[in-house]
Scaffold this motif. Structure first.
Motif, mmCIF file in Angstrom:
data_model
loop_
_atom_site.group_PDB
_atom_site.id
_atom_site.type_symbol
_atom_site.label_atom_id
_atom_site.label_comp_id
_atom_site.label_asym_id
_atom_site.label_seq_id
_atom_site.Cartn_x
_atom_site.Cartn_y
_atom_site.Cartn_z
ATOM 1 N N UNK A 37 17.758 84.172 34.310
ATOM 2 C CA UNK A 37 17.137 85.193 33.423
ATOM 3 C C UNK A 37 15.905 85.785 34.160
ATOM 4 N N UNK A 38 15.459 85.275 35.187
ATOM 5 C CA UNK A 38 14.216 85.837 35.773
ATOM 6 C C UNK A 38 14.526 86.339 37.191
ATOM 7 N N UNK A 39 14.088 87.591 37.403
ATOM 8 C CA UNK A 39 14.698 88.225 38.714
ATOM 9 C C UNK A 39 14.446 87.520 39.875
ATOM 10 N N UNK A 40 12.985 87.012 39.952
ATOM 11 C CA UNK A 40 12.561 86.314 41.089
ATOM 12 C C UNK A 40 13.313 84.892 41.204
ATOM 13 N N UNK B 131 4.414 96.084 41.770
ATOM 14 C CA UNK B 131 4.527 94.894 41.310
ATOM 15 C C UNK B 131 2.989 94.504 40.980
ATOM 16 N N UNK B 132 3.059 93.625 39.749
ATOM 17 C CA UNK B 132 1.611 92.941 39.378
ATOM 18 C C UNK B 132 2.005 91.312 39.786
ATOM 19 N N UNK B 133 1.430 90.791 40.327
ATOM 20 C CA UNK B 133 1.319 89.438 40.955
ATOM 21 C C UNK B 133 0.292 88.770 40.514
ATOM 22 N N UNK B 134 0.337 87.604 39.863
ATOM 23 C CA UNK B 134 -0.841 86.875 39.269
ATOM 24 C C UNK B 134 -0.689 85.779 40.296
ATOM 25 N N UNK C 95 6.730 74.264 47.605
ATOM 26 C CA UNK C 95 6.373 74.867 48.651
ATOM 27 C C UNK C 95 6.540 76.529 48.984
ATOM 28 N N UNK C 96 5.341 77.020 49.028
ATOM 29 C CA UNK C 96 5.164 78.411 49.369
ATOM 30 C C UNK C 96 5.197 79.075 47.872
ATOM 31 N N UNK C 97 4.877 78.395 47.005
ATOM 32 C CA UNK C 97 4.836 78.917 45.549
ATOM 33 C C UNK C 97 3.233 79.760 45.814
ATOM 34 N N UNK C 98 3.498 81.118 45.531
ATOM 35 C CA UNK C 98 2.184 81.789 45.646
ATOM 36 C C UNK C 98 1.609 82.571 44.611
ATOM 37 N N UNK C 99 2.705 83.259 43.793
ATOM 38 C CA UNK C 99 2.246 84.069 42.610
ATOM 39 C C UNK C 99 3.411 83.989 41.722
ATOM 40 N N UNK C 100 3.141 84.428 40.472
ATOM 41 C CA UNK C 100 3.982 84.850 39.382
ATOM 42 C C UNK C 100 4.113 86.290 39.381
ATOM 43 N N UNK C 101 5.161 86.813 39.434
ATOM 44 C CA UNK C 101 5.286 88.396 39.373
ATOM 45 C C UNK C 101 5.337 88.906 38.044
ATOM 46 N N UNK C 102 4.563 89.544 37.424
ATOM 47 C CA UNK C 102 4.559 89.987 36.124
ATOM 48 C C UNK C 102 5.408 91.179 36.007
ATOM 49 N N UNK D 105 12.030 91.713 43.884
ATOM 50 C CA UNK D 105 11.101 91.058 43.192
ATOM 51 C C UNK D 105 10.530 89.774 44.138
ATOM 52 N N UNK D 106 9.418 89.408 43.974
ATOM 53 C CA UNK D 106 8.697 88.252 44.697
ATOM 54 C C UNK D 106 9.668 86.908 44.657
ATOM 55 N N UNK D 107 9.863 86.133 45.407
ATOM 56 C CA UNK D 107 10.555 84.972 45.617
ATOM 57 C C UNK D 107 9.783 84.045 45.051
ATOM 58 N N UNK D 108 10.585 83.148 44.161
ATOM 59 C CA UNK D 108 10.109 81.986 43.670
ATOM 60 C C UNK D 108 10.941 80.470 44.187
ATOM 61 N N UNK D 109 10.287 79.370 44.605
ATOM 62 C CA UNK D 109 10.559 78.595 45.188
ATOM 63 C C UNK D 109 11.568 77.684 44.297
ATOM 64 N N UNK D 110 12.422 76.879 44.937
ATOM 65 C CA UNK D 110 13.282 76.078 44.016
ATOM 66 C C UNK D 110 12.717 74.748 43.476
ATOM 67 N N UNK D 111 11.743 75.176 42.553
ATOM 68 C CA UNK D 111 10.840 74.127 41.971
ATOM 69 C C UNK D 111 11.752 73.436 40.845
ATOM 70 N N UNK D 112 12.069 74.330 39.831
ATOM 71 C CA UNK D 112 12.602 73.736 38.598
ATOM 72 C C UNK D 112 14.069 73.814 38.609
#
Ligand SMILES: N[C@@H](Cc1ccc(O)cc1)C(=O)O
Ligand SMILES: NC(=[NH2+])NCCC[C@H](N)C(=O)O
Length: 380
Positions: free
Chosen positions: A138-141, A62-65, A21-28, A113-120
């Motif tokens: 290993x990933x800041x987000x 930031x570059x967000x995909x 929920x609320x996964x919006x982008x991958x931050x490069x 960094x952009x937040x990533x949801x607790x998916x994996x």
């Protein structure tokens, strides 16, 4: 129930299923590019890198995909279906807190960094027996990702579980050992050699994901590709001394082991290719191995050029065992289902379409907290 999970196959009783929920982008940014380096190859847009001089991007921008909302909705629909299937198999399903819409960014003293949801949820926590170990990201987000699992962990703690958080890295650019990603020069991939200095530089730090481990009773096989992983394994070894044995496999892959190697029951592995066998600890080499047919590209949705694909096509090897005879498999892969059925397994097909966009199969977005079974010695 009390936390109890020592292996990948014993009858499953309780599991955490992640949330997109609320996964919006991958931050490069540097940490993302390091982790996904092997899978971001060959794409037209990748070279030159987005932050190359002349890209028009400011150094700190930031570059967000972006990820299309339709894919996020379909991901969450598939996850709900999988959670329901697990429930019908008499497994208790726990869900993390969702990321609140207003939470778009996380910040530490050294970076934001952009937040990533607790998916994996497999990635940032390692369950070993009666212990929850939050691993150093290993990933800041993903730095605070386990906080979304706090209510679940706190309840297991109340029931008697050990609950440990590994040392948190400052995670400046200088914290990352780039030797794995720079190990070979490839035409279409730029080496990562541009760390920016920070007042918080402390040299290489431990960074490691729970998904780098394959749990076999009292033995744990870990993939180690960098100094960051080595340091985390040193920590694990000291912490677990007398309870678990850590076996390091060097550079089997970049990080996660579970799209290369899965244990289906004692004596039987599902592996990506026979090439991995020589790298395994000797006792494991005599186990039976199932090598499924190469993935069929037709089993994946067609994506646009701007959809960032972050896993290899082998992601469907990432199955979840319900018990030593029953395995949950992606319905998009009939070849794998047939192979497993040929070995006497009952296959539970489920729908999971966008695993290549969100970086995980079932083994990634589940965290088995209660299984039968104990600290058996399968390797002597
Ligand atoms: N290179 C990693 C990429 C990855 C990392 C995190 C993920 O959630 C998914 C994929 C794989 O081997 O594991
Ligand atoms: N636990 C996980 N997130 N595993 C995903 C592993 C994916 C792996 N990088 C691949 O592309 O094949």
């Amino acid at each position: 129930m009390r936390l109890n999970s020592f292996d990948e196959w014993s009858p499953l009783k309780e599991v955490v299923v992640g949330s997109g929920v609320n996964y919006t982008s991958h931050e490069r940014e540097l940490s993302f590019d390091m982790v996904f380096h092997d899978h971001l190859t060959g794409l037209d847009w990748y070279y030159p890198r987005l932050d190359a001089p002349g890209s028009g991007r400011g150094a700190d921008e930031p570059v967000r995909s972006p990820i299309k909302q339709r894919y996020v909705d379909e991901l969450n629909e598939d996850i709900e279906g999988i959670a329901e299937t697990l429930t019908t198999l008499s497994v208790t399903v726990h869900r993390p807190l969702d990321v609140d819409e207003a939470t778009t960014e996380i910040r530490t003293p050294a970076w934001s960094a952009a937040v990533v949801p607790p998916l994996n949820v497999r990635d940032n926590t390692l369950i070993l027996g009666d212990e929850i170990i939050e691993t150093p990201p290993m990933i800041r987000s993903r730095y605070f990702e386990t906080q979304f699992l706090t209510p679940i962990f706190a309840e297991y703690f109340r029931q008697g579980a050990r609950w440990t958080v590994m040392p948190r890295p400052l995670m400046t650019d200088a914290s990352f050992d780039p030797s794995y990603v720079n190990r070979e020069v490839r035409d279409n991939v730029e080496p990562i050699t541009d760390p920016r200095s920070s007042p918080y530089d402390v040299g290489y730090e431990m960074m490691f994901d729970g998904a780098q481990c394959l749990r076999l009773g009292r033995d744990v096989i870990t993939n180690v590709a960098t100094r960051n992983h080595e340091l985390a394994c040193d920590w694990l070894e000291r912490h677990l001394e007398g309870r678990f044995r850590i076996h390091r496999v060097h550079r089997l892959t970049d990080s996660h082991i579970d799209s290369w190697l899965i244990a289906l029951r004692p004596g039987l592995l599902l592996i990506r290719s026979m090439d991995v066998v020589d790298m395994l600890p000797e006792k494991l080499r005599s186990w039976d191995m199932i090598v499924p047919p190469e993935p069929n590209m037709k089993s994946f949705p067609a994506y646009d050029n701007d959809d960032l694909i972050i896993t290899s096509p082998f992601i469907d090897l990432n199955v979840l065992s319900i018990d030593p005879e029953t395995v949950m498999v992606n319905e998009a892969g009939p070849e794998l289902m047939r192979v497993l059925e040929g070995h006497g397994f009952t296959v539970v097909p489920v729908r999971h379409r966008h695993r290549r966009l969100f970086g995980g199969g079932f083994h990634c977005f589940t965290l088995d907290t209660v299984r039968e079974g104990g600290a058996e010695d399968y390797l002597s």
